[in-house]
Design a protein around this motif. Structure first.
Motif, PDB file in Angstrom:
ATOM      1  N   GLU A 138       0.856  -1.320   0.018  1.00  0.00           N
ATOM      2  CA  GLU A 138      -0.026   0.072   0.002  1.00  0.00           C
ATOM      3  C   GLU A 138       0.905   1.290  -0.138  1.00  0.00           C
ATOM      4  O   GLU A 138       0.370   2.422  -0.168  1.00  0.00           O
ATOM      5  CB  GLU A 138      -0.984  -0.157   1.285  1.00  0.00           C
ATOM      6  N   GLY A 139       2.236   1.082   0.072  1.00  0.00           N
ATOM      7  CA  GLY A 139       2.867   2.254   0.109  1.00  0.00           C
ATOM      8  C   GLY A 139       3.245   3.071   1.246  1.00  0.00           C
ATOM      9  O   GLY A 139       3.520   4.124   1.286  1.00  0.00           O
ATOM     10  N   VAL A 140       2.732   2.366   2.649  1.00  0.00           N
ATOM     11  CA  VAL A 140       2.686   3.080   3.869  1.00  0.00           C
ATOM     12  C   VAL A 140       4.181   3.625   4.240  1.00  0.00           C
ATOM     13  O   VAL A 140       4.205   4.782   4.497  1.00  0.00           O
ATOM     14  CB  VAL A 140       2.006   2.392   4.478  1.00  0.00           C
ATOM     15  N   ASP A 167       6.825   4.737   2.481  1.00  0.00           N
ATOM     16  CA  ASP A 167       6.820   6.028   1.846  1.00  0.00           C
ATOM     17  C   ASP A 167       5.860   7.170   2.443  1.00  0.00           C
ATOM     18  O   ASP A 167       6.516   8.231   2.599  1.00  0.00           O
ATOM     19  CB  ASP A 167       6.500   5.929   0.143  1.00  0.00           C
ATOM     20  N   GLN A 168       4.820   6.598   2.789  1.00  0.00           N
ATOM     21  CA  GLN A 168       3.810   7.956   3.220  1.00  0.00           C
ATOM     22  C   GLN A 168       4.246   8.103   4.497  1.00  0.00           C
ATOM     23  O   GLN A 168       4.258   9.591   4.920  1.00  0.00           O
ATOM     24  CB  GLN A 168       2.429   7.293   3.288  1.00  0.00           C
ATOM     25  N   ILE A 169       4.822   7.419   5.286  1.00  0.00           N
ATOM     26  CA  ILE A 169       5.389   7.756   6.660  1.00  0.00           C
ATOM     27  C   ILE A 169       6.602   8.548   6.535  1.00  0.00           C
ATOM     28  O   ILE A 169       6.849   9.404   7.286  1.00  0.00           O
ATOM     29  CB  ILE A 169       5.647   6.668   7.604  1.00  0.00           C
ATOM     30  N   ASP A 204       7.616  10.233   4.079  1.00  0.00           N
ATOM     31  CA  ASP A 204       7.550  11.688   3.566  1.00  0.00           C
ATOM     32  C   ASP A 204       6.977  12.552   4.659  1.00  0.00           C
ATOM     33  O   ASP A 204       7.255  13.822   4.728  1.00  0.00           O
ATOM     34  CB  ASP A 204       6.613  11.759   2.293  1.00  0.00           C
ATOM     35  N   ALA A 205       5.995  11.977   5.511  1.00  0.00           N
ATOM     36  CA  ALA A 205       5.307  12.689   6.495  1.00  0.00           C
ATOM     37  C   ALA A 205       6.650  13.271   7.372  1.00  0.00           C
ATOM     38  O   ALA A 205       6.413  14.408   7.846  1.00  0.00           O
ATOM     39  CB  ALA A 205       4.229  12.187   7.159  1.00  0.00           C
TER      40      ALA A 205
END
Length: 277
Positions: free
Chosen positions: A247-249, A251-253, A255-256
């Protein structure tokens, strides 16, 4: 019948084994304990972007903490950070002080002492912080007489650099921050860390430049956990990692976290290797 000391010790050991047997026979695991206690304990240490402790609030944040919070939420549990070091993480797991240590690479040596989920947590690459005017482009350029390399003690990077380097001098530090401080004070010429950590360190230091020395190879990292007869916790963690990665989590974390440090994530390689250009 008289009982000598040796016989007494043997009988005591048998009694202890017998008393422990019911728990083993029931197939209990760390997963059962977490669901019962409603607490997921993870190891944390000073190493951005994975773990960061705010000196004012003493609250832990970072990619590893955020991943832990997601797993804890999926178990209906509370995340409990437990301070440790990379070098002591394996012992902390064995001593049942923590349940997981995120961003711990599954080396063959570690696999002898602890367990790892089958699915990787995410990927990164070995990077180097060098002087702004440095001509270094490859690992071969780094491994030269007179070059002083800084690495963090007890990490897989420590092991990798030790295996690669034949000529340069290796200096080991207890954590990432100490290695960067040595670079800032010119006690080392190069700091080798995985690229996400170097990006954060460079943004804060504003000194030198971050490169990915050639050859560049993606490295899969994971999370360490205790070896248990019942694989329920290991299998559950593996399923979670596979789903979150798909789900790409990661990368999301990541980036945040970069944005929280006022770092623009645009153009910075993330933690999902399929998205690397």
């Amino acid at each position: 019948m008289s009982t000598n000391r040796r016989t007494f010790m043997a009988l005591s050991a048998t009694a202890l084994a017998s008393s422990a047997w019911p728990a083993f026979a029931q197939g209990t695991s760390t997963l059962d304990r977490i669901k019962q206690d409603k607490q997921l304990r993870i190891g944390v240490t000073s190493a951005e972007p994975w773990f960061f402790k705010d000196p004012m609030t003493e609250k832990w944040t970072g990619v590893g903490v955020a991943m832990g919070e997601k797993l804890a939420a999926n178990l209906g549990a509370t995340l409990v950070p437990v301070e440790t070091t990379w070098a002591n993480a394996v012992a902390a797991l064995q001593a049942n002080q923590i349940d997981l240590m995120f961003v711990l690479d599954p080396t063959e040596e570690r696999k002898k002492a602890i367990d790892f989920p089958e699915a990787p947590l995410f990927y990164y690459a070995m990077g180097a912080l060098v002087a702004q005017d440095s001509p270094i482009k490859s690992w071969q350029d780094i491994d030269k007489s007179g070059i002083r390399i800084g690495v963090t003690l007890g990490t897989s990077l420590d092991k990798n650099v030790t295996a690669m380097v034949k000529t340069a001098e290796i200096n080991r530090f207890s954590n990432n921050d100490e290695a960067i401080a040595a670079f800032a004070s010119r006690r080392v010429d190069v700091v080798v860390q995985f690229h996400p950590a170097l990006v954060v360190q460079y943004a804060r230091l504003k000194l030198g430049k971050v490169i990915l020395p050639t050859p560049v190879n993606p490295v899969a990292t994971s999370a360490g956990l205790r070896k248990e007869a019942n694989p329920a916790f290991r299998d559950w963690v593996s399923e979670q990692f596979a789903t979150l990665y798909k789900e790409g989590v990661p990368d999301q974390i990541f980036d945040a976290y970069l944005k929280s440090k006022n770092i623009d994530p645009k153009g910075i390689p993330g933690l999902v290797k399929e998205a690397w250009q």
